[in-house]
Motif scaffolding. Structure first.
Motif, short mmCIF file in Angstrom:
data_model
loop_
_atom_site.label_atom_id
_atom_site.label_comp_id
_atom_site.label_asym_id
_atom_site.label_seq_id
_atom_site.Cartn_x
_atom_site.Cartn_y
_atom_site.Cartn_z
N ASP A 76 -11.45 117.80 11.85
CA ASP A 76 -11.24 118.39 10.53
C ASP A 76 -10.96 117.28 9.53
OD1 ASP A 76 -11.12 120.39 8.70
OD2 ASP A 76 -9.26 121.29 9.41
N ASP A 77 -10.91 117.64 8.26
CA ASP A 77 -10.66 116.64 7.21
C ASP A 77 -9.19 116.55 6.86
OD1 ASP A 77 -10.51 119.13 6.05
OD2 ASP A 77 -11.38 118.48 4.14
N LYS A 78 -8.35 117.25 7.60
CA LYS A 78 -6.90 117.16 7.42
C LYS A 78 -6.25 117.12 8.79
CE LYS A 78 -6.46 122.17 6.72
NZ LYS A 78 -7.90 122.44 6.64
N PRO A 79 -5.01 116.65 8.89
CA PRO A 79 -4.34 116.55 10.19
C PRO A 79 -4.30 117.89 10.92
CG PRO A 79 -3.10 115.38 8.51
CD PRO A 79 -4.16 116.14 7.79
N VAL A 80 -4.54 117.82 12.23
CA VAL A 80 -4.51 119.02 13.07
C VAL A 80 -3.11 119.19 13.63
CG1 VAL A 80 -5.40 120.08 15.17
CG2 VAL A 80 -6.94 118.81 13.67
N LYS A 81 -2.45 120.30 13.25
CA LYS A 81 -1.07 120.52 13.67
C LYS A 81 -0.98 121.19 15.04
CE LYS A 81 0.84 120.74 9.00
NZ LYS A 81 1.62 121.55 8.02
N SER A 124 -9.91 112.92 15.54
CA SER A 124 -9.95 112.57 14.12
C SER A 124 -11.18 113.14 13.42
CB SER A 124 -9.94 111.05 13.95
OG SER A 124 -11.08 110.47 14.56
N THR A 142 3.11 116.93 -0.25
CA THR A 142 3.79 115.65 -0.08
C THR A 142 5.12 115.67 -0.83
OG1 THR A 142 2.84 114.60 -2.04
CG2 THR A 142 1.53 114.54 -0.02
N ASN A 201 -2.60 120.26 0.89
CA ASN A 201 -1.63 119.30 1.44
C ASN A 201 -0.39 119.29 0.55
OD1 ASN A 201 -0.61 117.40 3.19
ND2 ASN A 201 -1.57 115.66 2.18
N ARG A 233 -16.00 116.62 10.93
CA ARG A 233 -15.43 116.12 9.68
C ARG A 233 -16.50 115.58 8.74
NH1 ARG A 233 -10.54 111.63 9.30
NH2 ARG A 233 -10.62 111.33 7.03
#
Length: 569
Positions: A153-158, A150, A219, A217, A187
């Motif tokens: 990075d500041d975004k989800p790791v794919k 977590s 959505t 991002n 992060r």
């Protein structure tokens, strides 16, 4: 040569005071041994180099041994000599043997001290992600440290694997030397930098500005765009002037985009962005660009149960309803005639600028065949066509290539009630056009009407008073129906059947029984025949008709009509 450290223990030094006796000497010696503690880095002198070990004097009862491998350089050569002073880590003291020493642990311990200083002074460290473990990664910063997933990075790791063997700058967020536990975060640094940049961005932009950004991002309700340390939202309604089913159809992560700042909430650090606002609203001059009645070209972008959506340009989409796809085809779904991505021409039927809706037509590009059908096929015309469809209620027969007519079961010849026994799809047939309903686009056909109406000859063939042989076709409460000619039936009312008082004359008959009856009256226009089984009625029926005032058939008819209602027939 190892560097000195203020926490490094020196080998024993008795100082300037000389021992005055053996007891004093032993006491001072014992004190010096107690000063050497396990779990610390100690400085010692190399006194010998053996085949596999390096012998080091640390001022203890005996020298300590360190594996020779721990002093090899990157090229595999020994990096020390006899007489060199080096720092080693005292793992444990042995009363009856060599103390256990480690050069590598000494270096590791010094590294821990360096990292502790970085942690306490809030400095960053560099490291390389070397492997994945449960819940995160192992990072080499001189020592192995743990990086939670977590905090990468500041975004989800794919794709976690793509981060391996990459070097980054980290911040130490947890440090415990005794437990050899170091926790890192990348992060935190990203968020600190983003905060700094966002404050700078908020102070330098204003509503209406057009700026460059990067999609961060996506959505269901929109896309988030980084415009300089702060993520602004482009709501799905502000992506395009046209319909947007999902933002992912237009953009992907890391796409460079140009956006317009619509609103700034400095207190909550929120920015509303727009993309469609970069271009004029295509609906502003819609009626000039697409006047009603104009023929336009567009691309089919969606097919629904109720019609097809056609895009004329970005932001301009019209609907071709089911009823406007074809003049003649009975279309249940537009996919019967269209498919997605089709380029088609259509006619502008109507525009509602308030609702931003446009109605289009496909069939309006062609002449309406129903408008001229009555000219080519007036009512009464006998046509030759092919059976297009056989149903329980009738036949659909092709009149032209585009228009079918219906011959209802009631308009088929007698004896053809079981339609599929007499007709099949593709069979050529003749039919008469009975009625054309242009408003509802229907044609009524008849086949039985091709032959003369047998009722028109019945009054001449069976004048009143005629005796006729037939068979009982049906029995009702008010009388019996007798078939007398080619499935033509007449009614013998119960009052026209001879019987005894109290007797039900109908009980004497059964369907299919042969009988002789007398014709009383034929109403060809109403398809009704009145019959009798009474001889007196026969005699009266044979008398010349002298009008209703005479005692002939006219008066008899009047008398009989008083006994029953036309509904009985």
């Amino acid at each position: 040569m190892a560097e000195n450290n203020e926490k490094t223990d020196k080998s024993p030094d008795f100082g300037e005071q000389e021992p005055t006796s053996d007891e004093d000497f032993m006491a001072m010696y014992e004190d010096s041994l107690k000063a050497i503690k396990s779990g610390h880095v100690i400085e010692g002198e190399i006194v010998d180099i053996e085949k596999d070990n390096v012998l080091i004097d640390i001022g203890y009862k005996s020298e300590g041994l360190v594996s020779k491998k721990e002093f090899l350089d990157a090229n595999g050569k020994l990096s020390v000599n006899i007489g060199d002073r080096v720092e080693v880590f005292l793992v444990r003291k042995e009363e009856d043997g060599y103390p256990v020493l480690s050069r590598e642990e000494a270096i590791r311990d010094k590294r821990f001290d360096t990292l502790k200083e970085a942690y306490e002074n809030d400095r960053t460290v560099e490291g390389t992600i070397v492997s994945r473990v449960k819940g995160g990664y192992v990072v080499d910063i001189g020592l192995n440290a743990f990086l939670p997933a977590s905090q990468l990075d500041d975004k989800p790791v794919k794709n976690p694997e793509e981060w391996l063997n990459q070097s980054f700058v980290f911040k130490i967020v947890q440090f415990n030397k005794q437990e050899r536990n170091i926790v890192l975060s990348r992060r935190v640094l990203i968020e600190e930098e983003r905060k700094r940049l966002s404050e700078k961005t908020l102070s330098s932009v204003a509503e209406g500005d057009i700026v460059e950004g990067t999609v961060k991002n996506i959505t269901d309700y929109g896309i988030f765009v980084d415009i300089g340390g702060i993520n602004g939202l482009v709501h799905i309604s502000n992506i395009s002037w046209g319909p947007v089913r999902h933002p992912s159809e237009f953009y992907t992560i890391n796409d460079a985009v140009q956006v317009k700042i619509l609103d700034i909430d400095a207190e909550n650090k929120k920015i509303s962005l727009g993309i469609k606002q970069l271009t004029p609203d295509p609906w502003e001059n819609i009626e000039e660009n697409y006047p009603v009645g104009a023929t336009v070209t567009g691309k089919v972008i969606s097919l629904k149960n109720y019609g097809a959506f056609v895009s004329l340009e970005e932001g301009i989409v019209g609907l071709v309803g089911l009823s406007d796809l074809s003049w003649t085809q009975k279309i249940r779904h537009p996919n019967q005639v269209l498919k997605i991505e089709d380029e088609i021409e259509c006619r502008v039927l109507s525009i509602d600028t308030q609702k931003r809706q446009m109605s289009l037509g496909l069939k309006q590009l062609e002449a309406n065949p129903w408008a001229t059908l009555h000219e080519h096929y007036p009512e009464g015309t006998i046509i030759e066509g092919v059976v297009k469809q056989v149903t329980d209620f009738g036949l659909f027969i092709g009149i032209t290539e585009e228009i079918d007519g219906l011959a209802h079961v009631s308009d088929l010849p007698q004896g053809q009630k079981k339609i599929d026994a007499h007709y099949r799809k593709g069979q050529p047939v003749q039919a008469k056009i009975l009625e054309i309903d242009r408003e509802n686009e229907r044609v009524k056909l008849g086949i039985k009407q091709l032959a003369p109406d047998p009722w028109t000859r019945l009054p001449e063939k069976y004048p009143p008073g005629t005796t006729v042989s037939g068979k009982i076709a049906n029995i009702a409460e008010f009388g019996i129906f007798v078939e007398i000619d080619q499935q033509i039936q007449g009614l013998v009312h119960i009052s026209e059947i001879p019987h005894e008082t109290g007797e039900n004359p109908l009980e004497r008959f059964a369907i299919g029984d042969p009988v002789e009856v007398y014709v009383l009256e034929i109403k060809a226009d109403q398809k009704k025949i009145r019959l009798s089984m009474k001889e007196d009625s026969l005699e009266k029926a044979k008398e010349p008709d002298q009008g209703e005032a005479s005692t002939g058939f006219g008066s008899l008819l009047k008398e009989k009509m008083a006994q029953q209602k036309d509904d009985d027939t």
